[in-house]
Write a protein that holds these residues in place. Structure first.
Motif, PDB file in Angstrom:
ATOM      1  N   PHE A  79       0.487   0.922   9.870  1.00  0.00           N
ATOM      2  CA  PHE A  79       0.481   0.987   8.405  1.00  0.00           C
ATOM      3  C   PHE A  79       1.323  -0.172   7.872  1.00  0.00           C
ATOM      4  O   PHE A  79       2.519  -0.264   8.147  1.00  0.00           O
ATOM      5  CB  PHE A  79       1.039   2.319   7.913  1.00  0.00           C
ATOM      6  CG  PHE A  79       0.747   2.577   6.460  1.00  0.00           C
ATOM      7  CD1 PHE A  79      -0.356   3.337   6.089  1.00  0.00           C
ATOM      8  CD2 PHE A  79       1.555   2.051   5.461  1.00  0.00           C
ATOM      9  CE1 PHE A  79      -0.638   3.566   4.747  1.00  0.00           C
ATOM     10  CE2 PHE A  79       1.273   2.273   4.120  1.00  0.00           C
ATOM     11  CZ  PHE A  79       0.172   3.037   3.768  1.00  0.00           C
ATOM     12  N   VAL A  80       0.680  -1.062   7.117  1.00  0.00           N
ATOM     13  CA  VAL A  80       1.355  -2.225   6.541  1.00  0.00           C
ATOM     14  C   VAL A  80       1.696  -1.891   5.092  1.00  0.00           C
ATOM     15  O   VAL A  80       0.807  -1.782   4.245  1.00  0.00           O
ATOM     16  CB  VAL A  80       0.469  -3.482   6.646  1.00  0.00           C
ATOM     17  CG1 VAL A  80       1.212  -4.702   6.110  1.00  0.00           C
ATOM     18  CG2 VAL A  80       0.063  -3.717   8.103  1.00  0.00           C
ATOM     19  N   HIS A  81       2.969  -1.703   4.833  1.00  0.00           N
ATOM     20  CA  HIS A  81       3.404  -1.149   3.546  1.00  0.00           C
ATOM     21  C   HIS A  81       3.273  -2.139   2.398  1.00  0.00           C
ATOM     22  O   HIS A  81       3.142  -3.344   2.578  1.00  0.00           O
ATOM     23  CB  HIS A  81       4.843  -0.638   3.644  1.00  0.00           C
ATOM     24  CG  HIS A  81       5.865  -1.709   3.875  1.00  0.00           C
ATOM     25  ND1 HIS A  81       6.172  -2.674   2.941  1.00  0.00           N
ATOM     26  CD2 HIS A  81       6.690  -1.965   4.935  1.00  0.00           C
ATOM     27  CE1 HIS A  81       7.121  -3.465   3.397  1.00  0.00           C
ATOM     28  NE2 HIS A  81       7.452  -3.072   4.613  1.00  0.00           N
ATOM     29  N   GLY A  82       3.351  -1.574   1.203  1.00  0.00           N
ATOM     30  CA  GLY A  82       3.254  -2.369  -0.009  1.00  0.00           C
ATOM     31  C   GLY A  82       4.615  -2.765  -0.533  1.00  0.00           C
ATOM     32  O   GLY A  82       5.586  -2.910   0.182  1.00  0.00           O
ATOM     33  N   GLY A  83       4.692  -2.931  -1.836  1.00  0.00           N
ATOM     34  CA  GLY A  83       5.932  -3.322  -2.488  1.00  0.00           C
ATOM     35  C   GLY A  83       5.747  -4.597  -3.312  1.00  0.00           C
ATOM     36  O   GLY A  83       5.410  -4.542  -4.476  1.00  0.00           O
ATOM     37  N   PRO A  84       5.954  -5.776  -2.664  1.00  0.00           N
ATOM     38  CA  PRO A  84       6.455  -5.974  -1.302  1.00  0.00           C
ATOM     39  C   PRO A  84       7.884  -5.463  -1.149  1.00  0.00           C
ATOM     40  O   PRO A  84       8.610  -5.325  -2.130  1.00  0.00           O
ATOM     41  CB  PRO A  84       6.385  -7.489  -1.121  1.00  0.00           C
ATOM     42  CG  PRO A  84       6.427  -8.046  -2.492  1.00  0.00           C
ATOM     43  CD  PRO A  84       5.758  -7.052  -3.384  1.00  0.00           C
ATOM     44  N   GLY A  85       8.255  -5.170   0.085  1.00  0.00           N
ATOM     45  CA  GLY A  85       9.584  -4.644   0.373  1.00  0.00           C
ATOM     46  C   GLY A  85       9.661  -3.141   0.351  1.00  0.00           C
ATOM     47  O   GLY A  85      10.749  -2.576   0.480  1.00  0.00           O
ATOM     48  N   GLY A  86       8.511  -2.448   0.218  1.00  0.00           N
ATOM     49  CA  GLY A  86       8.516  -1.001   0.044  1.00  0.00           C
ATOM     50  C   GLY A  86       8.368  -0.242   1.349  1.00  0.00           C
ATOM     51  O   GLY A  86       7.284   0.299   1.635  1.00  0.00           O
ATOM     52  N   SER A  87       9.424  -0.167   2.123  1.00  0.00           N
ATOM     53  CA  SER A  87       9.372   0.584   3.379  1.00  0.00           C
ATOM     54  C   SER A  87       8.841   1.992   3.143  1.00  0.00           C
ATOM     55  O   SER A  87       9.244   2.681   2.202  1.00  0.00           O
ATOM     56  CB  SER A  87      10.766   0.673   4.000  1.00  0.00           C
ATOM     57  OG  SER A  87      10.758   1.528   5.129  1.00  0.00           O
ATOM     58  N   THR A  88       7.936   2.427   4.014  1.00  0.00           N
ATOM     59  CA  THR A  88       7.361   3.768   3.882  1.00  0.00           C
ATOM     60  C   THR A  88       8.175   4.836   4.597  1.00  0.00           C
ATOM     61  O   THR A  88       7.867   6.023   4.487  1.00  0.00           O
ATOM     62  CB  THR A  88       5.934   3.786   4.463  1.00  0.00           C
ATOM     63  OG1 THR A  88       5.959   3.224   5.786  1.00  0.00           O
ATOM     64  CG2 THR A  88       4.977   2.986   3.607  1.00  0.00           C
ATOM     65  N   LEU A  89       9.218   4.458   5.331  1.00  0.00           N
ATOM     66  CA  LEU A  89       9.919   5.418   6.188  1.00  0.00           C
ATOM     67  C   LEU A  89      10.453   6.641   5.442  1.00  0.00           C
ATOM     68  O   LEU A  89      10.349   7.753   5.958  1.00  0.00           O
ATOM     69  CB  LEU A  89      11.051   4.708   6.936  1.00  0.00           C
ATOM     70  CG  LEU A  89      10.586   3.663   7.961  1.00  0.00           C
ATOM     71  CD1 LEU A  89      11.772   2.932   8.560  1.00  0.00           C
ATOM     72  CD2 LEU A  89       9.765   4.316   9.057  1.00  0.00           C
ATOM     73  N   PRO A  90      11.022   6.507   4.227  1.00  0.00           N
ATOM     74  CA  PRO A  90      11.551   7.716   3.590  1.00  0.00           C
ATOM     75  C   PRO A  90      10.504   8.556   2.857  1.00  0.00           C
ATOM     76  O   PRO A  90      10.827   9.632   2.374  1.00  0.00           O
ATOM     77  CB  PRO A  90      12.578   7.152   2.602  1.00  0.00           C
ATOM     78  CG  PRO A  90      12.039   5.817   2.234  1.00  0.00           C
ATOM     79  CD  PRO A  90      11.365   5.288   3.471  1.00  0.00           C
TER      80      PRO A  90
END
Length: 368
Positions: A79-90
């Protein structure tokens, strides 16, 4: 001030400080307890499962990844997250059912979350380019192939991650079973369309509120909804006043609220927020690659299957430009999945519906 009065004030302040310390300790203790419960809820216990978090050497720096799944024999989904910089971990506890069918990999990209924290801004700043991050993605997939003993994987890109993801699969299609885009960014046209829809929505809100001043100021934008800096200032002003739904207003689904995600510290939250602002400076905005580049320039031919899963109520990355792009491409197999009422964060606020689309259209493609 008399000494007795000063002493009383000092004692009172000490008392207040003591209460605050006790309250903070209690809050941290409650958070630790909830994180413990969450860890039990999300634990992978199957004998052939995988549950790992580690820094990996990618692109000359340490980049953080998390790998979770109940069966290593399942296809790998990056999964390549958005944002940019928006880690999906939490915000990914709703993906727990996905892990029965896929080995799910989450990646804090260059400038994001723990990767940002480990490298620091001075190291990262000169490297925050689309080209470098595309190579990061390729290096990561090469690592995953070796580490998880897979020939190919599935890439899912969301928002900024869909823009980056297209560049990754275009450069190395041999590494992938399929590309899945959601909240697909095409380029500047995506945000121009988003701006036009926002102006229409603002006019409707102003009419409903009987706000004559807003209608007057919005009238030139309605007649010519061009995304100039001046027009954006007007739109931002009335977005706040009239309550235009923002990108942050979605409702997450999943068993664990973000503040209580296990293995996510207060320092991680600090890096998460700092990384978002840092990445936006280089990758988003009028000078960022999403505005200055266009994925159509990469050509319409794909040598791997392409599946787009798009919400028809996504005002941040509207489905119109994504569907036009989809109609123009050629691929061994392609599917456009329209989610009725779906907004920008379908993988997070409708994870079960998103999984159903993955199982119907994507998992059958992930075989040798």
């Amino acid at each position: 001030m008399p000494r007795k009065a000063a002493r009383r004030i000092g004692v009172s302040l000490l008392g207040v400080a003591g209460v605050l310390v006790i309250a903070a300790a209690a809050a941290l203790g409650f958070r630790a307890y909830r994180q413990h419960l969450a860890a039990e809820t999300l634990a992978i216990r199957s004998p052939n499962g995988v549950q790992e978090g580690a820094f990996v050497d990618i692109g000359g720096i340490k980049q953080w990844i998390v790998i979770r799944g109940e069966d290593r024999a399942n296809p790998v989904l990056l999964f390549v997250h958005g944002g940019p910089g928006g880690s999906t971990l939490p915000i990914s506890s709703g993906w727990r059912p996905w892990e029965k069918h896929f080995t799910v990999v989450q990646w804090d990209q260059r400038g994001t979350g723990r990767t940002y924290g480990a490298a620091g801004e001075d190291t990262l700043a000169p490297t925050m380019t689309l080209e470098r991050m595309t190579q990061d993605g390729i290096e990561l997939v090469e690592y995953l192939r070796s580490h998880l003993h897979k020939d190919k994987i599935v890439l899912v890109g969301h928002s900024w991650g869909s823009f980056l993801g297209i560049h990754i699969v275009k450069q190395r299609p041999d590494l992938f079973y399929a590309y899945v885009g959601t909240g697909q960014v095409v380029g500047r046209v995506t945000f121009e369309t988003s701006f036009e829809l926002a102006i229409v929505h603002l006019q409707q809100l102003a009419q409903s509120a009987g706000n004559g001043e807003a209608l007057t100021e919005l009238a030139p934008l309605v007649a010519r909804p061009v995304m100039t800096p001046e027009n954006r200032l007007v739109a931002d002003k009335w977005s706040k006043t009239l309550g235009l739904p923002s990108i942050e207003s979605f409702q997450l689904a999943g068993p664990v609220p973000p503040p209580f995600m296990p293995d996510f510290s207060l320092l991680d939250w600090y890096y998460w927020r700092k990384g978002m602002a840092f990445s936006a400076k280089y990758l988003r905005g009028r000078d960022g690659p999403m505005f200055k580049r266009d994925i159509r320039s990469l050509g319409p031919a794909f040598s791997i299957p392409v599946v787009l899963i798009e919400g028809d109520a996504d005002y941040n990355t509207p489905s119109g430009p994504a569907e036009q792009f989809f109609d123009q491409i050629t691929a061994p197999y392609k599917e456009f999945v329209r989610v009725a009422g779906g907004e920008h964060f379908i993988p997070f606020d409708r994870p079960d519906q998103f999984l159903a689309a993955l199982l119907t259209y994507v998992k059958p493609l992930a075989h040798d």
